[in-house]
Scaffold this active site. Sequence first.
Site, PDB file in Angstrom:
ATOM      1  CG  HIS A 116      20.812  43.834  81.726  1.00  0.00           C
ATOM      2  ND1 HIS A 116      20.533  42.679  81.031  1.00  0.00           N
ATOM      3  CD2 HIS A 116      20.826  44.826  80.809  1.00  0.00           C
ATOM      4  CE1 HIS A 116      20.385  42.969  79.747  1.00  0.00           C
ATOM      5  NE2 HIS A 116      20.569  44.263  79.583  1.00  0.00           N
ATOM      6  CG  HIS A 176      16.114  43.809  73.898  1.00  0.00           C
ATOM      7  ND1 HIS A 176      15.315  44.811  73.427  1.00  0.00           N
ATOM      8  CD2 HIS A 176      16.931  44.408  74.794  1.00  0.00           C
ATOM      9  CE1 HIS A 176      15.642  45.964  74.008  1.00  0.00           C
ATOM     10  NE2 HIS A 176      16.625  45.740  74.829  1.00  0.00           N
ATOM     11  CG  ASN A 177      15.741  36.968  76.501  1.00  0.00           C
ATOM     12  OD1 ASN A 177      15.822  36.926  75.280  1.00  0.00           O
ATOM     13  ND2 ASN A 177      16.644  36.419  77.292  1.00  0.00           N
ATOM     14  CD  GLU A 222      17.829  50.513  79.578  1.00  0.00           C
ATOM     15  OE1 GLU A 222      17.275  49.748  78.768  1.00  0.00           O
ATOM     16  OE2 GLU A 222      18.298  50.123  80.666  1.00  0.00           O
ATOM     17  CG  ASP A 258      29.060  33.333  76.174  1.00  0.00           C
ATOM     18  OD1 ASP A 258      29.034  34.570  76.113  1.00  0.00           O
ATOM     19  OD2 ASP A 258      29.685  32.727  77.047  1.00  0.00           O
TER      20      ASP A 258
END
Length: 739
Positions: free
Chosen positions: A53, A99-100, A318, A501
Amino acid sequence: MPNMEPTTKEIKEQKIYQEMGLTDSEYELVCSILGREPNYTETGLFSVMWSEHCSYKNSKPVLRKFPTEGKQVLQGPGEGAGIVDIGDGLGVAFKVESHNHPSYVEPYQGAATGVGGIIRDVFSMGARPIAMLNSLRFGELDTPHSKYLVSEVVAGIAGYGNSIGIPTVGGEIQFDPCYTKNPLVNAMCVGLIEAKDIQKGQAKGIGNPVMYVGAKTGRDGIHGATFASVEFSEEGEQQRSAVQVGDPFMEKLLLEACLDVIRDHSDILVGIQDMGAAGLVSSSSEMASKAGAGLELIMDDVPQRELNMTPYEMLLSESQERMLLCVKKGHVDEIQALFDRYGLEAVVIGKVTDDKMYKIIHHGEVVANVPVDALAEDAPVYHKPSTEPARYQAFQEEQPFVPVMEDVVEVWKELLAQPTIASKRHIYEQYDYQVRTDTAVVPGSDAAIVRVRGTEKAIAMTTDCNSRYLYLDPEVGGAIAVAEAARNIVCSGGKPLAITDGLNFGNPEKPEIFWEIEKAADGISAACLELDTPVISGNVSLYNETDGTGIYPTPVIGMVGLVEDLAHITTQDFKNSGDVIFLIGETKAEYNGSELQKLQQGKISGRAPELDLTTEKKYQELLLTAIREGLVSSSHDLAEGGFGVALAEATFKAGLGADVEVPFALNQLFSESQSRFLVSVKPENEAVFAKIMEQEKVYRLGVVTADETIRVKYKEEEVTASTTDLRSIWEGAIPCLLK
């Protein structure tokens, strides 16, 4: 009580580093870089910064294929967002972000914080966010869980976007079984910037202070980046602590304060970056590494909202709505005073050093000291093995799918009732798409359009990807995704400028999946080169698999275009009875990967539809010329459901009909051949329009009618449908399915 952290010996012997996301060879590499074994905090820093990520360690070789340069590009990949030039000293900043994983675990907050994160990426560049779009994928709407995910994700997007006052103006949604346990939530933000205000995420100037701004740090989202870099399991739903919680009202204050700093204090602002994936460690180490500097951070000074937080937790948290600024020495008071006016905390937590080291101090002790480039730049890059899946050759050799079309009108109705095709009004009505009052074309047409205040210009924007075509042939499907995005921009009166993308794929450690990634990148690159739409920003989301089942390859294309004059704005719906209807492009019997194949066969297979990029570009340029000359009343690209669906959609808004004779058999009414456009022109413009198009495959089909009826003829065949009936099915399908 403070947490007892494992010793370096325990980390090594018990292989604790594996639980944190590092492989054996990566751990050995860290030891060799440091010349010693890393402590717990350092192991955490490397594990999160070397996750896919953050580091793109599996996808970097593929990303290098993309064309990223062009005369329109002001900022390419590598910063918070890409920026294109629209003239008059103005630029448009935009980026898509996924944000899957969080959206499956905690759909409302997962979607909401996805929106918040991408907004921060855009305003960290110095741009004012003017619009949001999204691209969503869910399983079929036949299970309570899928309905729950749709409702919560949409509510999360709406809750954050509406509260912060940025219009959600467009997007796309597809429904397929492969997304049942792997929903995709990709958010795109578009911002406007004066070219002179473009910022960089950098920390340079020895001794310059580094300031933490915004919300306090909590324990939410720790290892969120690592969580997004592994395959999912059913148990993954328990990982709610890795999902962050957002506060859009705090973000609104942060946005305005940061834009004020950029506007009024650009002389003392050195760099600015949002704290996104991997939180403070990512933003701070990247800012120092980009500037060739080092950094010293004092963790005691980090604003904390929970007791006894360790440096490890503070660095990896986070928590949302936080920014990192680097400012010139001696000017901290001015910056603090500005943030104070907004009721926001702004504190110095460290300084820039000249030793290229990343040093963390807590309670007077050095708790981490590692080379900053090792974290931010030097993650290992893997050239994964790649193997063509067995299905690909089988699909190439398969006989084309031939639909059953005994009753054309019944098939038409069935198609319009499919959630991927049906009206998304039920979804987008939950978004405030008119806030800021600049939305010129609202959701529901080919592309959304937002006016640029103080000019006659507007920005056209869209998100597109038909992942079914990519499943059949990732290279052709990747090119089609770019071509369709450009088609949508052109149909709206815009010139395509560039793309962002969102590369959503399964597990890259499977050679068949890595092959999909490579081939999709080849297709996207070829289309971007031909259409002159460089890739200027983006995001990679891999490991979208649950219990070994992966998604279709889904590289979402976010595209922005320039409408040079508001008079050029064009929408998909017919305007006047008597207007002449034209079809641009060739229709063939291409049903593989289509909505109709899925409907009738229950699955998709076969060779993907053909795409000729030279033809695509030529048609787009000619159509844009005609639009700019004021000849076109309406323009609509032919996508899912082909001509039949596009024709029906063009009649719905104004309650009109159509009387047409087509150049193809009626069993091709729903074919999904590429590079096609449905256009209407006033009778007095017909001759000039035909002249522009004269060398091409352009067909005069008939006229728009005042009655709510569509009549389609081919030779002796004829079919008639009531647009009232078609529209009620199209509008009612999703509300009905979500009940």
